[in-house]
Design a protein around this motif. Structure first.
Motif, PDB file in Angstrom:
ATOM      1  N   GLY A  67      -8.474   4.258   1.192  1.00  0.00           N
ATOM      2  CA  GLY A  67      -8.003   4.972   2.367  1.00  0.00           C
ATOM      3  C   GLY A  67      -8.892   4.740   3.569  1.00  0.00           C
ATOM      4  N   LEU A  68     -10.205   4.727   3.345  1.00  0.00           N
ATOM      5  CA  LEU A  68     -11.137   4.475   4.439  1.00  0.00           C
ATOM      6  C   LEU A  68     -11.034   3.040   4.937  1.00  0.00           C
ATOM      7  CD1 LEU A  68     -14.300   6.422   3.226  1.00  0.00           C
ATOM      8  CD2 LEU A  68     -12.736   7.036   5.076  1.00  0.00           C
ATOM      9  N   LEU A  69     -10.735   2.100   4.035  1.00  0.00           N
ATOM     10  CA  LEU A  69     -10.515   0.716   4.459  1.00  0.00           C
ATOM     11  C   LEU A  69      -9.352   0.651   5.444  1.00  0.00           C
ATOM     12  CD1 LEU A  69     -10.677  -2.377   4.369  1.00  0.00           C
ATOM     13  CD2 LEU A  69      -9.316  -2.302   2.264  1.00  0.00           C
ATOM     14  N   ALA A  70      -8.246   1.314   5.095  1.00  0.00           N
ATOM     15  CA  ALA A  70      -7.091   1.331   5.992  1.00  0.00           C
ATOM     16  C   ALA A  70      -7.444   1.970   7.330  1.00  0.00           C
ATOM     17  CB  ALA A  70      -5.931   2.081   5.335  1.00  0.00           C
ATOM     18  N   CYS A  71      -8.233   3.044   7.299  1.00  0.00           N
ATOM     19  CA  CYS A  71      -8.631   3.714   8.537  1.00  0.00           C
ATOM     20  C   CYS A  71      -9.502   2.805   9.393  1.00  0.00           C
ATOM     21  CB  CYS A  71      -9.369   5.012   8.217  1.00  0.00           C
ATOM     22  SG  CYS A  71      -8.336   6.324   7.544  1.00  0.00           S
ATOM     23  N   SER A 218       0.826   0.810   2.926  1.00  0.00           N
ATOM     24  CA  SER A 218       0.650   0.130   1.644  1.00  0.00           C
ATOM     25  C   SER A 218      -0.763   0.265   1.081  1.00  0.00           C
ATOM     26  CB  SER A 218       1.014  -1.359   1.778  1.00  0.00           C
ATOM     27  OG  SER A 218       0.127  -2.012   2.673  1.00  0.00           O
ATOM     28  N   LYS A 219      -1.763   0.389   1.948  1.00  0.00           N
ATOM     29  CA  LYS A 219      -3.138   0.437   1.461  1.00  0.00           C
ATOM     30  C   LYS A 219      -3.624   1.859   1.215  1.00  0.00           C
ATOM     31  CE  LYS A 219      -3.459  -3.961   1.629  1.00  0.00           C
ATOM     32  NZ  LYS A 219      -2.079  -4.209   2.098  1.00  0.00           N
ATOM     33  N   ALA A 220      -3.057   2.825   1.902  1.00  0.00           N
ATOM     34  CA  ALA A 220      -3.496   4.202   1.700  1.00  0.00           C
ATOM     35  C   ALA A 220      -2.997   4.717   0.362  1.00  0.00           C
ATOM     36  CB  ALA A 220      -2.972   5.082   2.832  1.00  0.00           C
ATOM     37  N   PRO A 221      -3.838   5.408  -0.391  1.00  0.00           N
ATOM     38  CA  PRO A 221      -3.393   6.014  -1.651  1.00  0.00           C
ATOM     39  C   PRO A 221      -2.246   6.992  -1.395  1.00  0.00           C
ATOM     40  CG  PRO A 221      -5.786   6.047  -1.482  1.00  0.00           C
ATOM     41  CD  PRO A 221      -5.274   5.621  -0.150  1.00  0.00           C
ATOM     42  N   MET A 224      -2.961  10.152   0.447  1.00  0.00           N
ATOM     43  CA  MET A 224      -3.705  10.057   1.710  1.00  0.00           C
ATOM     44  C   MET A 224      -2.928   9.338   2.808  1.00  0.00           C
ATOM     45  SD  MET A 224      -7.553   9.201   0.360  1.00  0.00           S
ATOM     46  CE  MET A 224      -8.321  10.171  -0.933  1.00  0.00           C
ATOM     47  N   LYS A 225      -1.662   9.081   2.578  1.00  0.00           N
ATOM     48  CA  LYS A 225      -0.881   8.341   3.563  1.00  0.00           C
ATOM     49  C   LYS A 225      -0.767   9.109   4.883  1.00  0.00           C
ATOM     50  CE  LYS A 225       1.826   5.763   0.161  1.00  0.00           C
ATOM     51  NZ  LYS A 225       1.093   4.509   0.343  1.00  0.00           N
ATOM     52  N   THR A 226      -0.628  10.428   4.797  1.00  0.00           N
ATOM     53  CA  THR A 226      -0.525  11.226   6.017  1.00  0.00           C
ATOM     54  C   THR A 226      -1.807  11.152   6.833  1.00  0.00           C
ATOM     55  OG1 THR A 226       0.978  12.754   4.893  1.00  0.00           O
ATOM     56  CG2 THR A 226      -0.022  13.509   6.924  1.00  0.00           C
ATOM     57  N   ILE A 227      -2.948  11.180   6.139  1.00  0.00           N
ATOM     58  CA  ILE A 227      -4.234  11.110   6.839  1.00  0.00           C
ATOM     59  C   ILE A 227      -4.383   9.772   7.561  1.00  0.00           C
ATOM     60  CG2 ILE A 227      -6.746  11.124   6.528  1.00  0.00           C
ATOM     61  CD1 ILE A 227      -6.333  12.953   4.123  1.00  0.00           C
ATOM     62  N   VAL A 228      -4.007   8.696   6.883  1.00  0.00           N
ATOM     63  CA  VAL A 228      -4.131   7.370   7.503  1.00  0.00           C
ATOM     64  C   VAL A 228      -3.173   7.241   8.679  1.00  0.00           C
ATOM     65  CG1 VAL A 228      -3.913   4.889   7.109  1.00  0.00           C
ATOM     66  CG2 VAL A 228      -4.918   6.340   5.343  1.00  0.00           C
ATOM     67  N   GLN A 229      -1.946   7.761   8.529  1.00  0.00           N
ATOM     68  CA  GLN A 229      -1.005   7.723   9.651  1.00  0.00           C
ATOM     69  C   GLN A 229      -1.537   8.533  10.828  1.00  0.00           C
ATOM     70  OE1 GLN A 229       1.633   5.966  10.144  1.00  0.00           O
ATOM     71  NE2 GLN A 229       1.896   5.079   8.112  1.00  0.00           N
ATOM     72  N   ASN A 288      -2.298  -3.731  -3.126  1.00  0.00           N
ATOM     73  CA  ASN A 288      -0.925  -3.206  -3.120  1.00  0.00           C
ATOM     74  C   ASN A 288      -0.496  -2.759  -4.510  1.00  0.00           C
ATOM     75  OD1 ASN A 288      -0.658  -3.659  -0.392  1.00  0.00           O
ATOM     76  ND2 ASN A 288       0.342  -5.651  -0.631  1.00  0.00           N
ATOM     77  N   GLN A 289      -0.814  -3.554  -5.519  1.00  0.00           N
ATOM     78  CA  GLN A 289      -0.421  -3.218  -6.882  1.00  0.00           C
ATOM     79  C   GLN A 289      -1.076  -1.925  -7.355  1.00  0.00           C
ATOM     80  OE1 GLN A 289       1.910  -4.517  -8.797  1.00  0.00           O
ATOM     81  NE2 GLN A 289       2.412  -5.971  -7.158  1.00  0.00           N
ATOM     82  N   MET A 290      -2.302  -1.700  -6.946  1.00  0.00           N
ATOM     83  CA  MET A 290      -2.981  -0.463  -7.317  1.00  0.00           C
ATOM     84  C   MET A 290      -2.252   0.747  -6.760  1.00  0.00           C
ATOM     85  SD  MET A 290      -6.926  -1.688  -6.760  1.00  0.00           S
ATOM     86  CE  MET A 290      -7.644  -0.097  -7.137  1.00  0.00           C
ATOM     87  N   ASN A 291      -1.788   0.645  -5.520  1.00  0.00           N
ATOM     88  CA  ASN A 291      -1.066   1.763  -4.918  1.00  0.00           C
ATOM     89  C   ASN A 291       0.305   1.955  -5.555  1.00  0.00           C
ATOM     90  OD1 ASN A 291      -2.941   2.771  -3.171  1.00  0.00           O
ATOM     91  ND2 ASN A 291      -2.285   1.567  -1.422  1.00  0.00           N
ATOM     92  N   PHE A 292       0.985   0.850  -5.880  1.00  0.00           N
ATOM     93  CA  PHE A 292       2.297   0.961  -6.525  1.00  0.00           C
ATOM     94  C   PHE A 292       2.164   1.658  -7.879  1.00  0.00           C
ATOM     95  CE2 PHE A 292       3.722  -3.067  -4.103  1.00  0.00           C
ATOM     96  CZ  PHE A 292       4.100  -2.278  -3.027  1.00  0.00           C
ATOM     97  N   GLN A 293       1.135   1.299  -8.628  1.00  0.00           N
ATOM     98  CA  GLN A 293       0.926   1.919  -9.933  1.00  0.00           C
ATOM     99  C   GLN A 293       0.646   3.413  -9.789  1.00  0.00           C
ATOM    100  OE1 GLN A 293      -2.227  -0.368 -11.682  1.00  0.00           O
ATOM    101  NE2 GLN A 293      -0.977  -2.228 -11.871  1.00  0.00           N
ATOM    102  N   GLU A 294      -0.149   3.785  -8.803  1.00  0.00           N
ATOM    103  CA  GLU A 294      -0.457   5.192  -8.588  1.00  0.00           C
ATOM    104  C   GLU A 294       0.772   5.963  -8.168  1.00  0.00           C
ATOM    105  OE1 GLU A 294      -3.555   5.024  -5.777  1.00  0.00           O
ATOM    106  OE2 GLU A 294      -5.039   4.236  -7.200  1.00  0.00           O
TER     107      GLU A 294
END
Length: 303
Positions: A67-71, A218-221, A224-229, A288-294
């Motif tokens: 999530g921090l990477l995306a930020c 795609s990168k935010a868990p 945490m998608k709302t936080i990144v947005q 991306n695959q890590m997020n899809f699995q989660e």
């Protein structure tokens, strides 16, 4: 609203799982006390070095890192937003310094939307062309290209401003000299000279905005998608504030230097951005695959 009501039975409804932000703050504080490394906030490290037991899992720490990477990627858009915002203020003023031939100076920016419609399919074809030939063009590379185009657009705007200043009757004081008949006459240059800047910015918008939305989602868990947005909106806000801070120099003849400086900073930002983040293009599919699995696991728990 109508579509949501009609297809309500087919939608996957996930119940709110609570707010992860307080726990993310606690992880950050823990990492700060342990050498400013997020991995040091994991359970094994804390127990081995401090004898402490933490309430979060190692998986949560890994999610926070992504999530921090995306930020960090999104925050890099600061100067990008500054460039884009020029369409709505300084470039409008620049158009007013030229011969409009009956076209309102605030209508020229409409070419940005037209350019996006015309160039969008071309860029989509480019993506397909590269994908078929297995040529990597990851999101970090696309964002860097967007930054370069925005820098080029500002350089072109600086060139147009110089052309205005080289033209009579008022040279570097458009509509402010006696020859302008009290501001009625602009400098003797056609406003359509400015049009390419909107096409260049349109390319930057397509590469930049689309990729930013894709990366933030795609990168935010999943939790945490709302936080990144929110970081996307915050960066846009700060970019606008920076534009307001530059307003004292957005006047003749200093505006020429302002365009040139923004262009230089944007190009420098593109180089530094690609140098710092290019390694993540190599593991883009893995992230991306890590997020899809989660996400699948979260839906499975709800089901």
């Amino acid at each position: 609203m109508v579509v949501l009501v009609l297809f309500a039975g087919r939608l996957v409804k996930i119940k709110p799982q609570g707010n992860d932000l307080p726990q993310a703050v606690k992880v950050g504080l823990c990492a700060a006390r342990s050498g400013w490394k997020l991995d040091h906030a994991k359970q094994a490290y804390q127990f081995a070095h401090d004898g402490a037991t933490v309430p979060w899992s190692d998986k949560f720490v890994d999610e926070l890192k992504r999530g921090l990477l995306a930020c960090r990627v999104i925050v890099s858009y600061l100067i990008f937003y500054l460039c884009i915002n020029q369409m709505f203020n300084n470039l409008v003023s620049q158009a007013g310094q030229m011969k409009l031939h009956g076209v309102p100076n605030d209508m020229i920016q409409a070419f940005s939307g037209v350019a996006c419609i015309l160039i969008g399919p071309v860029i989509q074809y480019l993506y397909s062309f590269l994908a078929k030939r297995r040529i990597s063009f990851g999101p970090i590379a696309r964002i860097a290209v967007a930054f370069f185009f925005c820098g080029g657009a500002m350089a072109y705007a600086a060139g147009v401003q110089q052309l205005i200043y080289n033209t009579k009757p008022c040279f570097d004081q458009p509509r402010a000299c006696p020859g302008s008949e009290k501001g009625k006459l602009p400098n003797d240059i056609n406003v359509w000279v400015q049009t390419p800047v909107y096409f260049i910015l349109a390319v930057g918008e397509i590469f930049g905005f689309v990729t930013a939305s894709e990366y933030a989602y795609s990168k935010a868990p999943p939790d945490m998608k709302t936080i990144v947005q929110a970081f996307v909106q915050l960066t846009a806000c700060v970019g606008s504030a920076l534009g307001m801070a530059l307003s004292p120099v957005a006047k003749d003849p200093e505006v020429l230097v302002m365009y040139a400086c923004i262009s230089g900073v944007m190009v420098l930002c593109a180089v530094l951005f690609y140098w710092r983040f290019k390694k993540y293009d190599k593991i883009d599919e893995e992230l991306n695959q890590m997020n899809f699995q989660e996400a699948d696991q979260g839906v499975g728990r709800e089901a």
